[in-house]
Design an enzyme around this catalytic site. Sequence first.
Site, PDB file in Angstrom:
ATOM      1  CG  ASP A  59      -1.984  -1.536   1.083  1.00  0.00           C
ATOM      2  OD1 ASP A  59      -2.871  -1.104   0.800  1.00  0.00           O
ATOM      3  OD2 ASP A  59      -1.376  -2.202   1.505  1.00  0.00           O
ATOM      4  CG  HIS A  61      -1.935   3.951  -1.321  1.00  0.00           C
ATOM      5  ND1 HIS A  61      -3.197   3.847  -2.037  1.00  0.00           N
ATOM      6  CD2 HIS A  61      -2.200   3.132  -0.036  1.00  0.00           C
ATOM      7  CE1 HIS A  61      -3.737   2.745  -2.179  1.00  0.00           C
ATOM      8  NE2 HIS A  61      -3.577   2.397  -1.215  1.00  0.00           N
ATOM      9  CG  ASP A 102      -3.927  -0.651  -3.355  1.00  0.00           C
ATOM     10  OD1 ASP A 102      -4.254  -1.133  -4.344  1.00  0.00           O
ATOM     11  OD2 ASP A 102      -4.433  -0.719  -2.041  1.00  0.00           O
ATOM     12  CG  ASN A 134      -7.995  -1.983  -4.613  1.00  0.00           C
ATOM     13  OD1 ASN A 134      -7.510  -2.416  -3.437  1.00  0.00           O
ATOM     14  ND2 ASN A 134      -8.427  -0.485  -4.187  1.00  0.00           N
ATOM     15  CG  HIS A 135      -6.248   2.090  -4.718  1.00  0.00           C
ATOM     16  ND1 HIS A 135      -7.236   3.070  -5.170  1.00  0.00           N
ATOM     17  CD2 HIS A 135      -6.660   2.022  -3.718  1.00  0.00           C
ATOM     18  CE1 HIS A 135      -8.276   3.712  -4.118  1.00  0.00           C
ATOM     19  NE2 HIS A 135      -7.718   2.554  -3.194  1.00  0.00           N
ATOM     20  CG  ASP A 138      -7.395   4.418  -8.675  1.00  0.00           C
ATOM     21  OD1 ASP A 138      -8.732   3.340  -7.990  1.00  0.00           O
ATOM     22  OD2 ASP A 138      -7.237   4.296  -7.446  1.00  0.00           O
ATOM     23  CG  HIS A 237      -3.524  -5.315  -2.821  1.00  0.00           C
ATOM     24  ND1 HIS A 237      -3.048  -4.711  -2.183  1.00  0.00           N
ATOM     25  CD2 HIS A 237      -4.858  -4.555  -2.955  1.00  0.00           C
ATOM     26  CE1 HIS A 237      -3.648  -3.298  -2.229  1.00  0.00           C
ATOM     27  NE2 HIS A 237      -4.850  -3.671  -2.275  1.00  0.00           N
ATOM     28  CG  HIS A 272      -7.081  -4.443   0.021  1.00  0.00           C
ATOM     29  ND1 HIS A 272      -7.375  -3.182  -0.345  1.00  0.00           N
ATOM     30  CD2 HIS A 272      -8.636  -5.059   0.465  1.00  0.00           C
ATOM     31  CE1 HIS A 272      -9.443  -3.462  -1.065  1.00  0.00           C
ATOM     32  NE2 HIS A 272      -9.322  -4.371   0.013  1.00  0.00           N
ATOM     33  CD  GLN A 274      -4.033   1.628   2.690  1.00  0.00           C
ATOM     34  OE1 GLN A 274      -4.687   2.249   2.125  1.00  0.00           O
ATOM     35  NE2 GLN A 274      -3.877   2.948   3.963  1.00  0.00           N
ATOM     36  NE  ARG A 385     -16.155   8.559   5.172  1.00  0.00           N
ATOM     37  CZ  ARG A 385     -15.880   7.807   4.101  1.00  0.00           C
ATOM     38  NH1 ARG A 385     -14.910   7.638   3.770  1.00  0.00           N
ATOM     39  NH2 ARG A 385     -16.977   6.328   4.171  1.00  0.00           N
ATOM     40  NE  ARG A 389     -17.785  10.268   1.064  1.00  0.00           N
ATOM     41  CZ  ARG A 389     -17.848   8.630   1.164  1.00  0.00           C
ATOM     42  NH1 ARG A 389     -17.671   7.871   1.835  1.00  0.00           N
ATOM     43  NH2 ARG A 389     -16.307   8.652   0.331  1.00  0.00           N
ATOM     44  NE  ARG A 420     -11.611  10.155  -0.988  1.00  0.00           N
ATOM     45  CZ  ARG A 420     -12.226   8.852  -0.516  1.00  0.00           C
ATOM     46  NH1 ARG A 420     -13.847   9.329  -1.442  1.00  0.00           N
ATOM     47  NH2 ARG A 420     -11.789   8.022  -0.265  1.00  0.00           N
TER      48      ARG A 420
END
Length: 569
Positions: A59, A61, A102, A134-135, A138, A237, A272, A274, A385, A389, A420
């Site tokens: 991860d 990132h 990631d 998964n990222h 993106d 992951h 994943h 983290q 957030r 939301r 974000r």
Amino acid sequence: MNDSINFNLVTSTHQAARIVLLAVGLTALAGCNKETVDPQACAQAGDECVKLTVLHTNDHHGRFWANDKGEYGMAARKTLIDNIREQVTSEGGQVLLLSGGDINTGVPESDLQQAKPDFLGMNLLAYDAMAVGNHEFDNPLDVLDGQRELANFPMLSANIYREVNGQWQSYFEPYKLFTVGDLKLAIVGLTTEQTAQIGNPEYVKKLRFTPPQIAMKNALSILKHTEKPDIVFGLTHMGHYENGRHGSNTPGDVLLARSLRKGQLDAIIGGHSQNPVCMADKNQYAVIKPGDECRPDKQNGTWIMQAHEWGKYVGRADFEYVNGKLYLANYQLIPVNYAEGKTLTTERIAEDADMIELLRPYQQQGQEILNEVLGYTQSKLVGDRKVVRNQINELGVLIAQAQSREVEADFGILNSGGIRASIAQGPISYRDVLTVQPFANLLTVTRMQGAELKNYLASVATQTRGSGGFAHFSDIEMTVDCRRSKVEIASVNGKAFDINQYYSFSLPSYNASGGNGYPVLKNAKVTDIVDADALAQYLKQHDQINIADGTYQHKVTFVGADTPYGCGG
């Protein structure tokens, strides 16, 4: 004999310096029991003992550069890893460097450059393999394919398939074989099948993510009959969840290990979730801070390891293979100048000069772009957030309007999950824009006749408060009946609504493809305009943002709900 196993990190100042200068020094071995090896066994076995040190991160990132506190970063990581490699090889061992995936998404400097500095940094670090995260999805698949070509190491996943000429084929290498001494090691890659739901639908819709437990069993069967490896690792992951309790996530590493026959899989190097996988006992996490001891999880005979996130730690697992069995002799999570924002209690790891030389141009280029001032706001634009939301606010309306104006649509729709961060009062830089909108979604335009539009908005506008699908709107006045799941539209773009007229609206491609549970828009026109770029252009054209003048007040009324702010929640 004793029943303990030594997973202690050195904690005194003098010894901590040895972690940096000698890359953790001598391997600490515990007494011999069913999980450890006799300290003398490897020496007595001579050439029959094979030593393997696995170093791992996950991860990443986008954290190729140290943060403003000087924590982590790939330059200090290289110094640490080089020292460990030198120490291990001098003692007759072998080192593998693995990533739990990631690499993408998280820091604007990296995102702007499609993680090129990160993959180049991994090449210089000489990673041996990485799991596909998964990222990695993106970005469009051609970007991912370009990253794979850039990498000098394989990206592994045994459960992702891509349709080619009507046939489903493995998108990535399912496993990689390594020679360790005179042994054969197989590393099988796996990716969370939840990528199909949490990845950008526009990019994953042509892929198939199969259940990792089945993919692993298939890979083990193939390996047994073809390659006959002595050791098998999973490079995943999927996430580590305490005692396998994965909640709304798909099953992770713990249930993977439990799904196999004991002895089929020697270790799982994961990512994943983290979190630092350090166990207080068999199924409960320990509370640790940098420098503490770490005992990895063990499930059904399989060691499971994960090194938190962002390169804050390098995991070090020292394995010894004696008499046909693999032992974990020592495990450590080594902090990379990381102290959770506090003062370092160990000697600082120096940054590798070659890595700095490689990455500095990318960091500088990113800084120049990110620091450009696009406009000003006279008050804070709230993007927290818990706010966006749960209620439509000025920042959501502003972004929706920026998108609709850029693609020349009548009104705009924006999912709250696409917001974000907040923007502070004062100058607005491109860095602020990318922090608010880091996902690089393309914008779409869809035309609908009034009656069809009402049905579509009845689904979108009633998205539950608190979810990433909760919608913000610009340039539309309507009443949303939450109880009846219906809308009544009063006006669009300042003109009275006519059910027989056609209207166009902008929407991020993520949602047009079904993200957040939005209806799939098969007739949506996908533009080449990225969401963040639309906001940047808007700010350049409207360089003074004043939310007090009412320009960005929404005109959506909710009825039939517990609050006036939206449905559900």
